[in-house]
Enzyme design. Structure first.
Site, short mmCIF file in Angstrom:
data_model
loop_
_atom_site.label_atom_id
_atom_site.label_comp_id
_atom_site.label_asym_id
_atom_site.label_seq_id
_atom_site.Cartn_x
_atom_site.Cartn_y
_atom_site.Cartn_z
N PHE A 1 -30.48 13.78 -3.02
CA PHE A 1 -30.40 14.19 -4.43
C PHE A 1 -31.58 13.66 -5.24
CE2 PHE A 1 -25.54 14.10 -3.68
CZ PHE A 1 -25.54 15.42 -3.28
N ARG B 1 -28.58 14.57 -8.62
CA ARG B 1 -27.14 14.70 -8.90
C ARG B 1 -26.92 14.23 -10.34
NH1 ARG B 1 -23.06 11.35 -5.09
NH2 ARG B 1 -24.11 9.61 -6.07
N ASP C 1 0.86 -1.20 0.00
CA ASP C 1 0.00 0.00 0.00
C ASP C 1 0.89 1.24 0.00
OD1 ASP C 1 -3.27 0.31 1.16
OD2 ASP C 1 -2.01 2.07 0.78
N LYS D 1 -12.42 0.78 -14.55
CA LYS D 1 -12.82 -0.57 -14.11
C LYS D 1 -13.22 -1.42 -15.32
CE LYS D 1 -12.02 -0.04 -9.81
NZ LYS D 1 -10.96 -0.79 -9.14
N PHE E 1 -21.42 -3.79 -5.26
CA PHE E 1 -22.48 -2.80 -5.32
C PHE E 1 -22.11 -1.67 -4.34
CE2 PHE E 1 -25.44 -3.92 -8.62
CZ PHE E 1 -24.75 -5.00 -9.11
N TYR F 1 -13.29 7.01 -13.66
CA TYR F 1 -13.20 5.94 -12.66
C TYR F 1 -13.92 4.69 -13.17
CZ TYR F 1 -14.39 3.00 -8.75
OH TYR F 1 -14.57 1.88 -7.95
N ASN G 1 -3.24 5.23 -12.34
CA ASN G 1 -3.27 4.50 -11.06
C ASN G 1 -4.20 3.28 -11.10
OD1 ASN G 1 -2.03 4.56 -8.41
ND2 ASN G 1 -4.13 4.75 -7.65
N SER H 1 -16.61 -3.02 -10.06
CA SER H 1 -17.70 -2.24 -9.48
C SER H 1 -18.96 -2.38 -10.32
CB SER H 1 -17.26 -0.78 -9.45
OG SER H 1 -18.36 0.06 -9.21
N SER I 1 -4.88 5.87 2.92
CA SER I 1 -5.00 5.06 4.16
C SER I 1 -3.84 5.42 5.08
CB SER I 1 -4.95 3.58 3.81
OG SER I 1 -3.79 3.28 3.07
#
Ligand code: NAD
Ligand code: UD1
Length: 335
Positions: A217, A292, A30, A152, A177, A148, A98, A123, A35
């Site tokens: 939202f 949103r 890491d 994935k 989820f 993002y 990344n 995801s 973190s």
């Protein structure tokens, strides 16, 4: 087995380390970009066991090579990535680097050391705008609306192409989820930097008087109360899904498997607010705000495949999720 967990000090990674340590040795890589090193001690407090920690960036091929040379790694769980949707729109190059380039380096080094068992954190975002709910693994993917989500989707494709080229790889792609909650000890949990973008961390901050009021939202979606519906899953259930996925990889020798990890139940924003208030006996101020941009009305999983093939099923309730999420913040403030 000895498992390399990349991003193992993060939110989902740390809970997975706790579950892994029951029967495995754990090595974590890491870079502490999202973190803290002290999470290692918290994991030890919970499990009584140590992880071996390498602090560094997964893009660093020499470091990965050193880890695979020093440790006899049997399998990898790859959590290391950036995950803030809004930030990814502003910093696409950083996100693609990344979230994708690092995986390419990891795969190269795994191949070099003949380690071909990999569990990858994907995801539900890969389903884009779903045509229907509940969503099955065979439903269409694509149409992601931010870097993002696209990162994935791309990594999933890279893993499929890799398996196509060499079917001795043994890969599980897990589509999460909405993970929420925390370990019941209150020692590890989710702590986003700045103002949270996601629902549960925001509610927790309103409940603890760090933020004034939750903006809901939209209340004009075609859902039971007009607010958005999602499949919230307790992070400890999610962590256990990784153990089941590893067991599957151990049993099958090779293959490429994709699983939804969700509860299959959709809760609205107001369901969550009410459950949180009730279980924690605390008021959450909220107001209705405009939708949103980019949000969808409903997103929840069909988790049947994971149940049938992995023998995994989420067991914790929405009350558990709300209680543990708040407990983590209360406990962190005490320390
Ligand atoms: P997190 O940010 O808490 O954890 C990620 C960890 O990876 C952090 O400890 C960070 O320091 C580390 N890291 C990031 N880039 C790194 C790099 N290049 N080298 C080494 N370490 C690096 O995120 P999380 O919520 O635990 O998510 C874990 C994974 O699950 C991510 O891949 C994320 O995209 C995916 N995911 C998360 C969610 C969610 O809602 N939390 C949902 C779906 C998928
Ligand atoms: C978000 C990510 C998604 C990621 C998922 C994982 C976005 C746009 N999408 O999904 O890529 O895979 O987390 O957990 O960030 N809500 C409010 N007020 C708030 C925050 C949220 O009403 O302050 C509502 C949203 O409109 C939505 C629900 O709460 O209906 C859940 O939102 P959130 O927690 O951000 O998750 P997702 O949008 O489902």
């Amino acid at each position: 087995m000895k498992i390399l967990v990349t991003g193992g000090l993060g939110y989902i990674g740390s809970h997975t380390c706790v579950e892994l340590l029951k029967d495995n040795e754990v090595v974590v890589l890491d870079n502490l970009s999202n973190s803290k090193e002290e999470v290692k001690d918290k994991i030890k407090q919970i499990t009584g066991k140590d992880i071996k920690l390498y602090i560094g960036n997964m893009i660093d091929e020499n470091l990965l090579d050193k880890i695979f040379t020093e440790e006899k790694i049997d399998a990898v769980i790859d959590f290391a990535a950036y995950k803030a949707v809004g930030e990814s729109v502003k910093k696409p190059v950083e996100y693609y680097t990344n979230n994708i380039s690092t995986v390419l380096v990891l795969l190269k080094v795994m191949k070099k050391h003949d380690v071909k068992k990999l569990v990858f954190s994907s995801s539900a975002t890969v389903y884009g705008q779903p045509d229907h709910v509940p969503i099955k693994e065979t439903d269409k993917t694509g149409g992601t609306t931010n870097p993002y989500g696209t990162s994935k989707l791309f990594v999933e494709q890279i893993l499929k192409d890799l398996y196509q080229s060499d079917n001795s790889w043994d890969i599980a792609i897990l589509r999460y989820f909405n993970p929420i909650g925390a370990h019941e000890s209150g020692l590890i949990g989710e702590e986003p930097n700045g103002i949270p973008a996601n629902l549960m961390p925001y509610i927790v901050k309103v409940a603890s008087n760090e933020l004034e009021c939750l903006s809901v939202f939209g209340n004009d979606y075609p859902t039971k109360d007009g607010t958005g519906v999602r499949d919230y899953i307790h992070v400890v259930d999610l962590a256990k899904g990784h153990i089941k996925a590893l067991e599957k990889l151990e049993k099958e020798q090779s293959g490429l498997y994709i699983y939804n990890l969700g509860t299959g139940i959709g809760y609205s924003v107001l369901d969550i607010v009410k459950a949180f208030e009730k279980v924690n006996n605390i008021k959450v101020n909220y107001k209705i705000a405009p939708r949103r941009p980019g949000d969808i009305a409903e997103c929840y999983s069909d988790p049947t495949k994971a149940k049938e093939e992995l023998g995994w099923q989420a067991t914790k309730t929405i009350e558990d999720m709300c209680k543990d999420a708040y407990n983590y913040i209360v406990k962190s403030k005490e320390n």
